[in-house]
Design a protein around this motif. Structure first.
Motif, PDB file in Angstrom:
ATOM      1  N   ASP A   5      43.714  31.475  37.244  1.00  0.00           N
ATOM      2  CA  ASP A   5      43.156  31.465  35.915  1.00  0.00           C
ATOM      3  C   ASP A   5      43.251  32.835  35.311  1.00  0.00           C
ATOM      4  O   ASP A   5      42.247  33.382  34.927  1.00  0.00           O
ATOM      5  N   ASN A   6      44.430  33.358  35.212  1.00  0.00           N
ATOM      6  CA  ASN A   6      44.506  34.775  34.948  1.00  0.00           C
ATOM      7  C   ASN A   6      45.903  35.162  34.477  1.00  0.00           C
ATOM      8  O   ASN A   6      46.864  34.748  35.054  1.00  0.00           O
ATOM      9  N   VAL A   7      45.943  35.930  33.427  1.00  0.00           N
ATOM     10  CA  VAL A   7      47.229  36.424  32.936  1.00  0.00           C
ATOM     11  C   VAL A   7      47.954  37.117  34.063  1.00  0.00           C
ATOM     12  O   VAL A   7      49.170  37.033  34.189  1.00  0.00           O
ATOM     13  N   LEU A   8      47.194  37.771  34.920  1.00  0.00           N
ATOM     14  CA  LEU A   8      47.783  38.446  36.064  1.00  0.00           C
ATOM     15  C   LEU A   8      48.605  37.476  36.879  1.00  0.00           C
ATOM     16  O   LEU A   8      49.743  37.755  37.224  1.00  0.00           O
ATOM     17  N   VAL A  52      41.730  32.213  38.780  1.00  0.00           N
ATOM     18  CA  VAL A  52      41.977  30.943  38.101  1.00  0.00           C
ATOM     19  C   VAL A  52      42.654  31.181  36.762  1.00  0.00           C
ATOM     20  O   VAL A  52      42.305  32.106  36.036  1.00  0.00           O
ATOM     21  N   LEU A  53      43.622  30.347  36.460  1.00  0.00           N
ATOM     22  CA  LEU A  53      44.248  30.360  35.138  1.00  0.00           C
ATOM     23  C   LEU A  53      43.487  29.375  34.266  1.00  0.00           C
ATOM     24  O   LEU A  53      43.390  28.202  34.592  1.00  0.00           O
ATOM     25  N   LYS A  54      42.918  29.860  33.164  1.00  0.00           N
ATOM     26  CA  LYS A  54      42.102  29.001  32.303  1.00  0.00           C
ATOM     27  C   LYS A  54      42.914  28.351  31.201  1.00  0.00           C
ATOM     28  O   LYS A  54      42.643  27.230  30.808  1.00  0.00           O
ATOM     29  N   SER A  55      43.888  29.087  30.686  1.00  0.00           N
ATOM     30  CA  SER A  55      44.725  28.515  29.630  1.00  0.00           C
ATOM     31  C   SER A  55      46.100  29.162  29.674  1.00  0.00           C
ATOM     32  O   SER A  55      46.224  30.326  30.056  1.00  0.00           O
ATOM     33  N   LEU A  56      47.101  28.391  29.307  1.00  0.00           N
ATOM     34  CA  LEU A  56      48.458  28.902  29.183  1.00  0.00           C
ATOM     35  C   LEU A  56      49.217  27.990  28.231  1.00  0.00           C
ATOM     36  O   LEU A  56      49.304  26.785  28.472  1.00  0.00           O
ATOM     37  N   ALA A  73      47.686  33.236  27.051  1.00  0.00           N
ATOM     38  CA  ALA A  73      47.107  32.889  28.347  1.00  0.00           C
ATOM     39  C   ALA A  73      45.749  33.540  28.496  1.00  0.00           C
ATOM     40  O   ALA A  73      45.447  34.550  27.854  1.00  0.00           O
ATOM     41  N   SER A  74      44.936  32.954  29.364  1.00  0.00           N
ATOM     42  CA  SER A  74      43.666  33.575  29.725  1.00  0.00           C
ATOM     43  C   SER A  74      43.333  33.167  31.152  1.00  0.00           C
ATOM     44  O   SER A  74      43.775  32.141  31.643  1.00  0.00           O
ATOM     45  N   GLY A  75      42.552  34.020  31.800  1.00  0.00           N
ATOM     46  CA  GLY A  75      42.172  33.737  33.170  1.00  0.00           C
ATOM     47  C   GLY A  75      41.166  34.742  33.667  1.00  0.00           C
ATOM     48  O   GLY A  75      40.732  35.628  32.922  1.00  0.00           O
ATOM     49  N   SER A  76      40.797  34.594  34.931  1.00  0.00           N
ATOM     50  CA  SER A  76      39.802  35.500  35.487  1.00  0.00           C
ATOM     51  C   SER A  76      39.960  35.596  36.997  1.00  0.00           C
ATOM     52  O   SER A  76      40.560  34.735  37.634  1.00  0.00           O
ATOM     53  N   THR A  77      39.424  36.671  37.530  1.00  0.00           N
ATOM     54  CA  THR A  77      39.324  36.831  38.972  1.00  0.00           C
ATOM     55  C   THR A  77      37.951  37.417  39.276  1.00  0.00           C
ATOM     56  O   THR A  77      37.482  38.328  38.582  1.00  0.00           O
ATOM     57  N   THR A  78      37.299  36.869  40.295  1.00  0.00           N
ATOM     58  CA  THR A  78      35.968  37.344  40.654  1.00  0.00           C
ATOM     59  C   THR A  78      36.031  38.421  41.733  1.00  0.00           C
ATOM     60  O   THR A  78      34.994  38.979  42.105  1.00  0.00           O
ATOM     61  N   VAL A  79      37.234  38.696  42.224  1.00  0.00           N
ATOM     62  CA  VAL A  79      37.413  39.738  43.236  1.00  0.00           C
ATOM     63  C   VAL A  79      38.531  40.668  42.791  1.00  0.00           C
ATOM     64  O   VAL A  79      39.403  40.282  42.027  1.00  0.00           O
ATOM     65  N   GLU A  80      38.510  41.903  43.258  1.00  0.00           N
ATOM     66  CA  GLU A  80      39.611  42.815  42.973  1.00  0.00           C
ATOM     67  C   GLU A  80      40.845  42.361  43.741  1.00  0.00           C
ATOM     68  O   GLU A  80      40.754  41.981  44.909  1.00  0.00           O
ATOM     69  N   PHE A 145      44.070  45.052  40.531  1.00  0.00           N
ATOM     70  CA  PHE A 145      43.574  44.364  39.347  1.00  0.00           C
ATOM     71  C   PHE A 145      42.079  44.162  39.548  1.00  0.00           C
ATOM     72  O   PHE A 145      41.657  43.502  40.499  1.00  0.00           O
ATOM     73  N   LYS A 146      41.292  44.746  38.666  1.00  0.00           N
ATOM     74  CA  LYS A 146      39.840  44.670  38.805  1.00  0.00           C
ATOM     75  C   LYS A 146      39.334  43.254  38.544  1.00  0.00           C
ATOM     76  O   LYS A 146      39.939  42.490  37.797  1.00  0.00           O
ATOM     77  N   ALA A 147      38.197  42.928  39.152  1.00  0.00           N
ATOM     78  CA  ALA A 147      37.550  41.652  38.880  1.00  0.00           C
ATOM     79  C   ALA A 147      37.178  41.598  37.403  1.00  0.00           C
ATOM     80  O   ALA A 147      36.777  42.604  36.820  1.00  0.00           O
ATOM     81  N   GLY A 148      37.347  40.432  36.790  1.00  0.00           N
ATOM     82  CA  GLY A 148      37.004  40.285  35.385  1.00  0.00           C
ATOM     83  C   GLY A 148      37.852  39.223  34.726  1.00  0.00           C
ATOM     84  O   GLY A 148      38.623  38.519  35.376  1.00  0.00           O
ATOM     85  N   SER A 149      37.691  39.124  33.419  1.00  0.00           N
ATOM     86  CA  SER A 149      38.442  38.160  32.623  1.00  0.00           C
ATOM     87  C   SER A 149      39.579  38.858  31.901  1.00  0.00           C
ATOM     88  O   SER A 149      39.447  40.011  31.490  1.00  0.00           O
ATOM     89  N   TYR A 150      40.676  38.144  31.745  1.00  0.00           N
ATOM     90  CA  TYR A 150      41.859  38.675  31.078  1.00  0.00           C
ATOM     91  C   TYR A 150      42.303  37.678  30.019  1.00  0.00           C
ATOM     92  O   TYR A 150      42.201  36.468  30.223  1.00  0.00           O
ATOM     93  N   SER A 151      42.803  38.201  28.897  1.00  0.00           N
ATOM     94  CA  SER A 151      43.253  37.314  27.829  1.00  0.00           C
ATOM     95  C   SER A 151      44.448  37.929  27.118  1.00  0.00           C
ATOM     96  O   SER A 151      44.424  39.112  26.755  1.00  0.00           O
TER      97      SER A 151
END
Length: 198
Positions: A5-8, A52-56, A73-80, A145-151
């Motif tokens: 769920d993550n641009v990464l 997790v990739l939330k949108s693409l 795209a948007s996504g997030s990771t809860t861990v580094e 890549f730090k934990a957090g949300s990306y868009s």
């Protein structure tokens, strides 16, 4: 590229797909135009997966290579996410109505990549700015890549001409990428598409 769920993860999945192809010269076929049709994706990890990739969204359909592409795209990771960041890729091709696993040949196909962070560092060395539009939106392109949300807002990309392995020029494909760190699965992305090449 991912999945995640993550641009990464999208970036990592694209790296996995394109870096080995462009770095290897054996068995490549010159094609004047490639079309990607019916691009679809979904997360395939556990509901509580850290990445997790939330949108693409990508357009147009078909995507033409070489040509222009719009994507968000948007996504997030809860861990580094840091080295060594392993990726297991399973690539399948539809043959006579059956899905057949494509073996890993010249680092393309169903391959295990020990450390995606190393690949990213080779593409964008330390001290060099991340490519656009990642740079404009402050999105990272190297580990950690730090934990957090990306868009990534809707952005324009140009997909350049590339040589493809002869077995990858036409057909229906599905790809699954599993991102892991120290034997822990962080996320999973499943992608399906059709390729048509001239």
């Amino acid at each position: 590229m991912n999945t995640m769920d993550n641009v990464l993860f999208v970036s990592l999945a694209l790296v996995v797909l394109t870096t080995p192809v462009t770095s290897s010269t054996s068995g490549l076929k010159k094609v004047s135009k490639t079309q990607i049709l019916g691009f679809d994706w979904k997360n395939c990890g556990a509901p509580d997966a850290p990445a997790v990739l939330k949108s693409l969204t990508v357009s147009p359909d078909p995507i033409v290579i070489p040509g222009d592409l719009q994507a968000s795209a948007s996504g997030s990771t809860t861990v580094e996410l840091s080295a060594p960041l392993a990726v297991n890729v399973t690539l399948e091709k539809e043959v006579a109505g059956f899905w057949v696993r494509v073996p890993c040949v010249d680092e393309v196909g169903s391959c295990h990549y020990e450390d995606l962070c190393d690949l990213l560092t080779q593409l964008v060395p330390p001290g060099q700015d991340c490519p656009e539009p990642l740079h404009t939106y402050g999105l990272p392109c190297r580990c950690p890549f730090k934990a957090g949300s990306y868009s990534l807002p809707q952005s324009d990309f140009y997909l350049p001409f590339m040589d493809l392995p002869s077995w990858l020029t036409n057909g229906n494909y599905r790809l699954q990428g599993v991102l892991g760190l120290q034997d822990k699965q962080l996320g999973c992305l499943h992608v399906s598409l059709s390729l048509r090449s001239d």
